[in-house]
Motif scaffolding. Structure first.
Motif, mmCIF file in Angstrom:
data_model
loop_
_atom_site.group_PDB
_atom_site.id
_atom_site.type_symbol
_atom_site.label_atom_id
_atom_site.label_comp_id
_atom_site.label_asym_id
_atom_site.label_seq_id
_atom_site.Cartn_x
_atom_site.Cartn_y
_atom_site.Cartn_z
ATOM 1 N N LEU A 1 0.829 -1.190 0.000
ATOM 2 C CA LEU A 1 0.000 0.000 0.000
ATOM 3 C C LEU A 1 0.869 1.247 0.000
ATOM 4 C CD1 LEU A 1 -2.766 -0.991 2.572
ATOM 5 C CD2 LEU A 1 -2.918 -1.000 0.080
ATOM 6 N N LYS A 2 0.497 2.221 -0.818
ATOM 7 C CA LYS A 2 1.244 3.464 -0.913
ATOM 8 C C LYS A 2 0.294 4.641 -0.715
ATOM 9 C CE LYS A 2 5.152 1.468 -2.349
ATOM 10 N NZ LYS A 2 6.417 1.491 -1.593
ATOM 11 N N THR A 3 0.791 5.664 -0.045
ATOM 12 C CA THR A 3 -0.003 6.880 0.110
ATOM 13 C C THR A 3 -0.062 7.649 -1.206
ATOM 14 O OG1 THR A 3 0.739 6.995 2.403
ATOM 15 C CG2 THR A 3 -0.296 8.959 1.500
ATOM 16 N N TRP A 4 1.006 7.521 -2.001
ATOM 17 C CA TRP A 4 1.082 8.163 -3.306
ATOM 18 C C TRP A 4 1.330 7.099 -4.374
ATOM 19 C CZ3 TRP A 4 0.700 13.592 -3.671
ATOM 20 C CH2 TRP A 4 0.746 14.275 -2.453
ATOM 21 N N VAL A 5 0.700 7.249 -5.526
ATOM 22 C CA VAL A 5 0.901 6.310 -6.626
ATOM 23 C C VAL A 5 1.375 7.076 -7.852
ATOM 24 C CG1 VAL A 5 -0.795 4.639 -5.804
ATOM 25 C CG2 VAL A 5 -1.523 6.493 -7.307
ATOM 26 N N GLN A 6 2.225 6.438 -8.652
ATOM 27 C CA GLN A 6 2.734 7.086 -9.849
ATOM 28 C C GLN A 6 1.709 7.020 -10.978
ATOM 29 O OE1 GLN A 6 6.572 5.715 -11.174
ATOM 30 N NE2 GLN A 6 6.796 7.390 -12.651
ATOM 31 N N VAL A 7 1.554 8.133 -11.674
ATOM 32 C CA VAL A 7 0.634 8.217 -12.800
ATOM 33 C C VAL A 7 1.442 8.108 -14.096
ATOM 34 C CG1 VAL A 7 -1.090 9.631 -13.982
ATOM 35 C CG2 VAL A 7 -0.905 9.708 -11.481
ATOM 36 N N PRO A 8 1.124 7.150 -14.968
ATOM 37 C CA PRO A 8 1.855 7.031 -16.239
ATOM 38 C C PRO A 8 1.635 8.272 -17.110
ATOM 39 C CG PRO A 8 0.543 5.064 -15.784
ATOM 40 C CD PRO A 8 0.104 6.105 -14.812
ATOM 41 N N LEU A 9 2.718 8.766 -17.709
ATOM 42 C CA LEU A 9 2.636 9.931 -18.576
ATOM 43 C C LEU A 9 3.267 9.628 -19.930
ATOM 44 C CD1 LEU A 9 3.607 12.904 -16.210
ATOM 45 C CD2 LEU A 9 1.327 12.124 -16.836
ATOM 46 N N PRO A 10 2.844 10.316 -20.977
ATOM 47 C CA PRO A 10 3.415 10.107 -22.312
ATOM 48 C C PRO A 10 4.688 10.908 -22.558
ATOM 49 C CG PRO A 10 1.608 11.664 -22.455
ATOM 50 C CD PRO A 10 1.664 11.207 -21.009
ATOM 51 N N LEU B 1 5.171 11.827 -12.053
ATOM 52 C CA LEU B 1 4.002 12.456 -11.455
ATOM 53 C C LEU B 1 3.387 11.476 -10.465
ATOM 54 C CD1 LEU B 1 1.904 14.802 -11.370
ATOM 55 C CD2 LEU B 1 0.611 13.533 -13.099
ATOM 56 N N LEU B 2 3.259 11.897 -9.216
ATOM 57 C CA LEU B 2 2.627 11.088 -8.178
ATOM 58 C C LEU B 2 1.286 11.698 -7.802
ATOM 59 C CD1 LEU B 2 5.689 10.465 -5.809
ATOM 60 C CD2 LEU B 2 4.913 9.079 -7.725
ATOM 61 N N LYS B 3 0.298 10.849 -7.560
ATOM 62 C CA LYS B 3 -1.035 11.305 -7.179
ATOM 63 C C LYS B 3 -1.365 10.779 -5.785
ATOM 64 C CE LYS B 3 -5.815 11.456 -8.959
ATOM 65 N NZ LYS B 3 -6.473 11.098 -7.682
ATOM 66 N N TYR B 4 -1.934 11.642 -4.961
ATOM 67 C CA TYR B 4 -2.295 11.270 -3.592
ATOM 68 C C TYR B 4 -3.394 10.223 -3.614
ATOM 69 C CZ TYR B 4 -3.780 11.700 1.284
ATOM 70 O OH TYR B 4 -4.120 11.442 2.591
ATOM 71 N N ALA B 5 -3.147 9.104 -2.946
ATOM 72 C CA ALA B 5 -4.101 7.987 -2.959
ATOM 73 C C ALA B 5 -4.833 7.834 -1.640
ATOM 74 C CB ALA B 5 -3.382 6.683 -3.302
ATOM 75 N N GLY B 6 -4.478 8.644 -0.651
ATOM 76 C CA GLY B 6 -5.156 8.558 0.633
ATOM 77 C C GLY B 6 -4.280 7.899 1.677
ATOM 78 N N PRO B 7 -4.584 8.089 2.956
ATOM 79 C CA PRO B 7 -3.788 7.498 4.034
ATOM 80 C C PRO B 7 -3.857 5.981 4.006
ATOM 81 C CG PRO B 7 -5.824 8.406 4.901
ATOM 82 C CD PRO B 7 -5.740 8.832 3.465
ATOM 83 N N THR B 8 -2.741 5.352 4.388
ATOM 84 C CA THR B 8 -2.681 3.880 4.418
ATOM 85 C C THR B 8 -2.954 3.323 5.797
ATOM 86 O OG1 THR B 8 -0.293 3.978 4.841
ATOM 87 C CG2 THR B 8 -1.020 3.860 2.538
ATOM 88 N N ALA B 9 -3.109 4.196 6.744
ATOM 89 C CA ALA B 9 -3.378 3.738 8.107
ATOM 90 C C ALA B 9 -4.363 4.651 8.782
ATOM 91 C CB ALA B 9 -2.095 3.678 8.915
#
Length: 405
Positions: free
Chosen positions: A77-86, A397-405
């Motif tokens: 689980l990650k608080t931030w996830v990478q967004v694929p970019l072109p 680019l990282l997008k906030y995915a929400g708290p993991t705990a």
């Protein structure tokens, strides 16, 4: 010197630009550090890898102790996830005109659009700029107020839209402008404020056709006048500022000298910038306002990864009362700090490192969201409590995915 900051008139709008879908040429990203050299941001590869392994092992060990056996899935689980970019270029800024529609800008003509809140991005091009011309621009700032937006870049270029980016007009810039345009803030209804690399601030109320100087005296002239007041490093001023930040509530400005040896503030109604001592032997890496609000204080990062925060700082004080935060960066420079809530604070920097505080910035802990992402993280932006993004080199680019705990 003051005459160079007089009102500039730019009459007329040059060729309308229609943004269309199309490929963006990908080039090797460049490393950029605010107020410091590259070594202060990310160390040599061998040393960098060593420090990262130490930070990662500490974070991983703590997580393993908390989860215990059978918690392997939670480790992913990650608080931030990478967004694929072109693209694989350095990213500089991001802005939204609605909760779902926004734009991302960067080097080598990078201009991307999202219509799903930042989950996916598509390249945009300008119909009146050929591919070779467009890829030569480095778009550094984008700002929106409702459907009205602005994009600024280098070589000097200023673009304006009133229809949420469906079409853009290119606004002419006077060759008498002191320094290069470096920042733009959309204020709505044809209003905006633009800053330059020499610290000039201009405002427009008619969509960029005329600009009025808000600062009546150049920083050089101010420093020459107050050099006897004891501003450390004023004699080494190169005429350039490394970064300028504007608070969202009062329109106050904050600037860091290009060498990082002092900083300056400006408030509406003042005729000139006020220089301030940094009150430390280390040079300033970056600065900003707490929660983008001057009344809530200032934050400052220093070479070597130190972070200090002055709550409710008085912008007229020579040196506000900064308190050092507990943050072990392993020597990585901290390049930006962002508040998600009053208590949750994030810091990002060299080597893809991230840190989080849940006590309003008093103590920070390493976050492993960017463990496997090489490069530097330059910018963090929050749009409300649940929408957040981190921008970095090599198209990260990282997008906030929400708290993991």
């Amino acid at each position: 010197m003051a005459s160079s900051l007089t009102v500039l008139a730019c009459v007329g709008v040059v060729s309308g630009l229609r943004a269309t879908s199309g490929p963006v040429v990908q080039r090797k990203a460049v490393v950029r550090a605010v107020g410091s050299d590259e070594e202060a941001v990310g160390a040599a590869p061998v040393a960098e890898a060593g420090r990262r392994r130490v930070l990662q092992s500490l974070a991983g060990g703590a997580a393993a102790l908390q989860l215990g056996a059978g918690g392997s899935e939670a480790l992913d689980l990650k608080t931030w996830v990478q967004v694929p970019l072109p693209v694989s270029t350095t990213l500089y800024d991001i802005a939204f005109e609605s909760p779902t529609h926004g734009y991302l800008v960067g080097a080598k003509g990078t201009f991307l659009e999202t219509t799903d809140g930042g989950k996916s991005w598509k390249p945009r091009t300008f119909a009146n700029l050929d591919e070779e011309e467009e890829v030569g621009y480095r778009f550094e700032r984008v700002s929106f107020s409702g459907p009205e937006g602005w994009v600024i870049g280098k070589p000097p270029i200023l673009l304006h839209t009133t229809d949420a980016g469906k079409s853009f007009e290119r606004i002419p810039l006077s060759p008498k402008l002191p320094g290069e345009p470096s920042g733009i803030v959309a204020l709505g209804s044809g209003k905006a404020e633009m800053t330059t690399s020499t610290g000039a601030i201009y405002s427009t109320t008619n969509a960029g056709r005329n600009w009025k100087a808000l600062v009546k005296e150049t920083i050089d002239a101010t420093l020459n006048r107050v050099s006897s007041s004891g501003v450390s490093g004023a004699s080494y001023f190169t005429g350039q500022v490394a970064a300028i930040d504007r608070d969202a509530s009062t329109g106050s400005y904050l600037a860091v000298s290009s060498r990082g040896n002092f900083y300056l503030t400006w408030q509406d109604g003042q005729d000139f910038w006020i220089p301030h001592n940094r009150n430390t032997a280390k040079r300033i890496q970056a600065m900003g306002f707490v929660k983008d609000d001057a009344s809530k204080g200032l934050w400052m990062t220093l070479n070597g990864g130190a972070l200090a925060i002055a709550k409710g700082a008085d912008l007229t004080a020579d040196t506000p009362d900064f308190s050092s935060a507990s943050l072990n960066s392993g020597g990585y420079g901290i390049l930006d700090v962002g508040w998600r809530t009053d208590n949750e604070v994030w810091a990002v920097g060299g080597g893809g490192t991230m840190y989080v505080s849940r006590d309003a910035g008093k103590t920070f802990k390493f976050d492993n969201s960017a463990d496997n992402i090489p490069g530097n993280l330059y910018t963090i932006r929050f749009f409300g409590n649940d929408a957040g993004f981190v921008l970095g080199s090599d198209g990260v680019l990282l997008k906030y995915a929400g708290p993991t705990a």
